[in-house]
Design an enzyme around this catalytic site. Sequence first.
Site, PDB file in Angstrom:
ATOM      1  N   ARG A  53      12.257  -8.835 -14.919  1.00  0.00           N
ATOM      2  CA  ARG A  53      11.907  -7.922 -15.771  1.00  0.00           C
ATOM      3  C   ARG A  53      11.449  -6.412 -15.362  1.00  0.00           C
ATOM      4  NH1 ARG A  53       7.707  -9.857 -18.936  1.00  0.00           N
ATOM      5  NH2 ARG A  53       5.581  -8.376 -19.360  1.00  0.00           N
ATOM      6  N   HIS A  81      -0.015  -9.065 -22.920  1.00  0.00           N
ATOM      7  CA  HIS A  81       0.636 -10.419 -24.018  1.00  0.00           C
ATOM      8  C   HIS A  81       1.982 -10.349 -23.191  1.00  0.00           C
ATOM      9  CE1 HIS A  81       2.767 -11.696 -27.728  1.00  0.00           C
ATOM     10  NE2 HIS A  81       4.111 -10.560 -27.309  1.00  0.00           N
TER      11      HIS A  81
END
EC number: 1.1.1.37
Length: 334
Positions: A98, A187
């Site tokens: 990530r 999100h």
Amino acid sequence: MPEPVKVLVTGAAGQIAYSLLYGIAKGDVFGKDQPLILVLLDITPMMTVLEGVVMELQDCALPLLKEVIATDKEDVAFKDLDVAILVGSMPRREGMERKDLLKANVKIFKSQGAALNKYSKKSVKVIVVGNPANTNCLTAMKSAPSIPKENFSCLTRLDHNRAKGQIALKLNVASDDVKNVIIWGNHSSTQYPDASHATVNLQGKDVGAFEAVKNDDWLKGEFITTVQQRGAAVIKARKLSSAMSAAKAICDHVRDIWFGTPDGQFVSMGVISDGNSYGIPEDLMYSFPLTIKNKTWKIVEGLPINDFSREKMDLTAKELHEEKETALEFLSCE
């Protein structure tokens, strides 16, 4: 006829844009009497594909579409914009951390934020879709200091619509009968889909979602995880990420910014957390329940928050804070 509205879509050769552009161009977003200039930005290797998209838009013969500009140059793309919909981002590749994804995207959204700052109208409304959307939006905002922070928002409407859809399916009602679900936070899979303030129209009467569903375990369990993991489920089934539903959510989001929300209803969007009354740290792009009037959003205040919600709201805030710290690190060494 009013002056044309100039709208940029980035990642314009991609599959979300392919579903999105037709909706915008035929008047689903800015109204059936609002002429448009569409600006399509993508990276240089995608320009041939983009030419095909332009051909198709021309072939639609849409009365509202006055001009289409396709480009790979930011100084052309961001000039005098009324609305910027930033769909393009670096997708996560297999085996990619990530952190690597954040780093690649900080670079993109820093550059696009600077271009907004330099070339766009100061009244431009900026909607970030490309993931990680909240932190990409924060990066763009911080790179465009002359544009009001309130003009930036990121998409959590797809999650919001998914949450509505799940409750509607459970009760076998139309999704329009479900109102005021909330997506709190990021999100990502830490988002908190909250039905505790939602209502469902049953036989012409608005009933609280918990009362309507009569299954607290489902609303506090499977409902939440289904919405959190819905994107992954679509990819698993379709081998492609959500495009049709994402495009519909973008249309909903931008239309609500443009025309406002209906009385007594709120929507979910990621916006700057400054001055919120829910104990969420400042300077995060966090999804809240909002009402919108005269193109200006306001966080819905005073909703009671129970311990169950508090924990989930704080967890997603913590993730956003960590993403922000990583992004700021990259921003400063860019």
